[in-house]
Design a protein around this motif. Structure first.
Motif, PDB file in Angstrom:
ATOM      1  N   VAL A 116       0.836  -1.203   0.000  1.00  0.00           N
ATOM      2  CA  VAL A 116       0.000   0.000   0.000  1.00  0.00           C
ATOM      3  C   VAL A 116       0.870   1.252   0.000  1.00  0.00           C
ATOM      4  O   VAL A 116       0.632   2.201  -0.765  1.00  0.00           O
ATOM      5  CB  VAL A 116      -0.951  -0.003   1.205  1.00  0.00           C
ATOM      6  CG1 VAL A 116      -1.694   1.329   1.298  1.00  0.00           C
ATOM      7  CG2 VAL A 116      -1.946  -1.157   1.096  1.00  0.00           C
ATOM      8  N   LEU A 117       1.894   1.276   0.864  1.00  0.00           N
ATOM      9  CA  LEU A 117       2.777   2.442   0.939  1.00  0.00           C
ATOM     10  C   LEU A 117       3.510   2.662  -0.375  1.00  0.00           C
ATOM     11  O   LEU A 117       3.690   3.807  -0.817  1.00  0.00           O
ATOM     12  CB  LEU A 117       3.789   2.256   2.078  1.00  0.00           C
ATOM     13  CG  LEU A 117       3.219   2.292   3.496  1.00  0.00           C
ATOM     14  CD1 LEU A 117       4.316   2.015   4.514  1.00  0.00           C
ATOM     15  CD2 LEU A 117       2.568   3.647   3.791  1.00  0.00           C
ATOM     16  N   GLU A 118       3.928   1.561  -0.990  1.00  0.00           N
ATOM     17  CA  GLU A 118       4.641   1.688  -2.266  1.00  0.00           C
ATOM     18  C   GLU A 118       3.746   2.319  -3.319  1.00  0.00           C
ATOM     19  O   GLU A 118       4.149   3.272  -4.006  1.00  0.00           O
ATOM     20  CB  GLU A 118       5.110   0.312  -2.729  1.00  0.00           C
ATOM     21  CG  GLU A 118       5.768   0.339  -4.100  1.00  0.00           C
ATOM     22  CD  GLU A 118       5.892  -1.040  -4.719  1.00  0.00           C
ATOM     23  OE1 GLU A 118       6.599  -1.155  -5.731  1.00  0.00           O
ATOM     24  OE2 GLU A 118       5.272  -1.986  -4.201  1.00  0.00           O
ATOM     25  N   PHE A 119       2.545   1.801  -3.467  1.00  0.00           N
ATOM     26  CA  PHE A 119       1.660   2.313  -4.504  1.00  0.00           C
ATOM     27  C   PHE A 119       1.151   3.706  -4.166  1.00  0.00           C
ATOM     28  O   PHE A 119       0.850   4.506  -5.060  1.00  0.00           O
ATOM     29  CB  PHE A 119       0.469   1.365  -4.694  1.00  0.00           C
ATOM     30  CG  PHE A 119      -0.110   1.418  -6.075  1.00  0.00           C
ATOM     31  CD1 PHE A 119       0.387   0.602  -7.073  1.00  0.00           C
ATOM     32  CD2 PHE A 119      -1.133   2.301  -6.382  1.00  0.00           C
ATOM     33  CE1 PHE A 119      -0.138   0.650  -8.357  1.00  0.00           C
ATOM     34  CE2 PHE A 119      -1.668   2.366  -7.667  1.00  0.00           C
ATOM     35  CZ  PHE A 119      -1.164   1.535  -8.654  1.00  0.00           C
ATOM     36  N   TRP A 120       1.047   4.006  -2.883  1.00  0.00           N
ATOM     37  CA  TRP A 120       0.519   5.288  -2.447  1.00  0.00           C
ATOM     38  C   TRP A 120       1.489   6.421  -2.763  1.00  0.00           C
ATOM     39  O   TRP A 120       1.123   7.412  -3.391  1.00  0.00           O
ATOM     40  CB  TRP A 120       0.219   5.218  -0.961  1.00  0.00           C
ATOM     41  CG  TRP A 120      -0.547   6.398  -0.424  1.00  0.00           C
ATOM     42  CD1 TRP A 120      -1.072   7.434  -1.138  1.00  0.00           C
ATOM     43  CD2 TRP A 120      -0.861   6.650   0.944  1.00  0.00           C
ATOM     44  NE1 TRP A 120      -1.694   8.320  -0.303  1.00  0.00           N
ATOM     45  CE2 TRP A 120      -1.576   7.860   1.005  1.00  0.00           C
ATOM     46  CE3 TRP A 120      -0.608   5.970   2.129  1.00  0.00           C
ATOM     47  CZ2 TRP A 120      -2.032   8.398   2.185  1.00  0.00           C
ATOM     48  CZ3 TRP A 120      -1.063   6.501   3.312  1.00  0.00           C
ATOM     49  CH2 TRP A 120      -1.773   7.700   3.343  1.00  0.00           C
ATOM     50  N   PHE A 121       2.749   6.277  -2.325  1.00  0.00           N
ATOM     51  CA  PHE A 121       3.667   7.397  -2.585  1.00  0.00           C
ATOM     52  C   PHE A 121       5.132   7.000  -2.759  1.00  0.00           C
ATOM     53  O   PHE A 121       5.915   7.754  -3.345  1.00  0.00           O
ATOM     54  CB  PHE A 121       3.565   8.433  -1.462  1.00  0.00           C
ATOM     55  CG  PHE A 121       4.109   7.981  -0.135  1.00  0.00           C
ATOM     56  CD1 PHE A 121       5.427   8.216   0.217  1.00  0.00           C
ATOM     57  CD2 PHE A 121       3.275   7.332   0.774  1.00  0.00           C
ATOM     58  CE1 PHE A 121       5.906   7.819   1.449  1.00  0.00           C
ATOM     59  CE2 PHE A 121       3.757   6.937   2.012  1.00  0.00           C
ATOM     60  CZ  PHE A 121       5.073   7.183   2.354  1.00  0.00           C
ATOM     61  N   LEU A 122       5.577   5.822  -2.303  1.00  0.00           N
ATOM     62  CA  LEU A 122       6.996   5.492  -2.368  1.00  0.00           C
ATOM     63  C   LEU A 122       7.493   5.318  -3.799  1.00  0.00           C
ATOM     64  O   LEU A 122       8.596   5.748  -4.140  1.00  0.00           O
ATOM     65  CB  LEU A 122       7.286   4.225  -1.556  1.00  0.00           C
ATOM     66  CG  LEU A 122       7.156   4.356  -0.036  1.00  0.00           C
ATOM     67  CD1 LEU A 122       7.425   3.024   0.634  1.00  0.00           C
ATOM     68  CD2 LEU A 122       8.118   5.420   0.488  1.00  0.00           C
TER      69      LEU A 122
END
Length: 391
Positions: free
Chosen positions: A331-337
């Motif tokens: 989720v964090l990767e797709f969200w902004f990382l």
């Protein structure tokens, strides 16, 4: 008397290295062949990432003898570095390699009436035959090679070159290098430009262009390094001591690079729903973790993480805690990382990125060779790292 080859490579003086060449001639022929091949591959990887083309680089055979010759001269002058002397060694390599580039370039242009290469368009160029970014890049790559790969390779070449058939092959390869080099210079001189025996535009066959490839390769290394940092810091905190994670010598965990690339492409196929990203990422990364663990056990005899003491674990390979963490990472990767990492990669100049990625690719293959060999010959000190288990 020098006790063994490894001591000779590390501690010998300039005079000893010169006098030792007679004993080392066959393994040096093999080493020159290897270095010439690596030089050919390096230039073609760089060429593809820069332009999308690969070619013969001015010679008929896939060897660039000047790379082997340059490293041979560097070895004679500087020897091999230790980890402590590596920064100073790199500075020496930078000076020697830059001088060799400039001297060789002008000599070939004056004698054979063509330029073997032209770096006038590179930023911070030092004459048409050298630039600051390329010299720094090659100096770092050569220094790490000499520190990590050079001595084990020479030891292996020295061992196999005691056989007569290998000696014959060594001589044939060495003579082929010389003939290939001379023929290439003569052909280029007659054309007044670099001899183009063959050239291939890979853009015609590729689904993606070199710019996209650079982004994918860059993300692979960015996430591999970030994964190593996160894992090393977390495990160090758990162990109450510094714990260097990863199989390779370099601070890099390829599983994170592969996981990011494949996982992100997989998530792109899904509807825009973070709950869906969480569950798919959790399942995908757990399967990837299981596959990598099984492979490493088969290849090295060790499990490189141990969840035995964690609740709901499977043979110490998987656990509920890490599985949930993979979903959060997805989720964090797709969200902004991912976008943040791509933005940072975009800040690197287009002319510098191919050089950086080429160095990382070539070094990674050498690092893999060194690391596999180290595990096979020396084993792992599992007792020093309680997250490493012998299987």
């Amino acid at each position: 008397m020098i006790p063994d080859l490894r001591t000779f490579m590390i501690m010998s003086s300039f005079r000893e290295r010169i006098s030792g060449l007679g004993r080392l001639r066959y393994d040096w022929m093999l080493m020159l062949t290897l270095l010439s091949l690596i030089g050919f591959l390096t230039e073609n990887i760089w060429s593809y990432l820069s332009t999308g083309f690969i070619g013969n680089r001015g010679f008929i055979m896939p060897f660039l003898f000047v790379y082997g010759l340059a490293i041979f001269i560097i070895y004679l002058i500087l020897g091999t570095p230790t980890t402590k002397t590596l920064p100073l060694y790199m500075l020496g390599v930078f000076v020697i390699f830059t001088a060799l580039q400039i001297g060789y370039g002008y000599a070939v242009e004056a004698i054979f009436n063509f330029r073997p290469w032209d770096m006038s368009s590179m930023p911070l160029c030092i004459t048409p035959f050298a630039s600051l970014p390329t010299s720094v890049g090659f100096a770092g790559l050569i220094s790490l090679f000499m520190n990590v790969i050079f001595t084990p390779s020479i030891e292996w070449f020295d061992k196999i070159s005691k056989n007569i058939p290998i000696r014959i092959i060594s001589v044939i390869l060495f003579l082929s290098l010389i003939a290939n080099y001379v023929i290439g210079l003569i052909q280029s001189s007659s054309l007044s430009s670099r001899f183009e025996f063959w050239s291939l535009d890979l853009n015609m066959y590729a689904w993606v262009n070199p710019h996209e490839v650079r982004q994918y390769v860059g993300m692979f290394f960015v996430w591999g390094i970030l994964g190593w940092c996160v894992e090393s810091l977390y495990i160090s905190w758990m162990n109450k001591k510094w714990t260097n994670r990863g199989f390779l010598f370099a601070p890099f965990c390829p599983i994170y690079g592969f996981g990011e690339f494949i996982g992100y492409k997989l998530l792109l196929l899904l509807p825009h729903n973070y709950f869906l990203y969480f569950f798919v990422g959790m399942i995908f990364c757990t399967i990837l973790e299981l596959v990598v663990a099984k492979y490493m056990i088969w290849k090295t005899g060790y499990l490189w993480w141990d969840y035995t003491n964690r609740p709901f674990n499977y043979k110490g390979i998987l656990c509920l805690e890490s599985t949930i963490a993979w979903g959060v990472y997805a989720v964090l990767e797709f969200w902004f990382l991912h976008d943040g990492s791509m933005y940072l990669l975009g800040l690197v100049p287009d002319m510098i990125m191919p050089l950086v990625l080429t160095g990382l690719i070539i070094y990674s293959f050498g690092d893999l060779f060194y690391s596999v060999r180290a595990v096979k010959t020396e084993g792992m000190q599992a007792e020093e790292n309680n997250i490493l288990k012998f299987r």
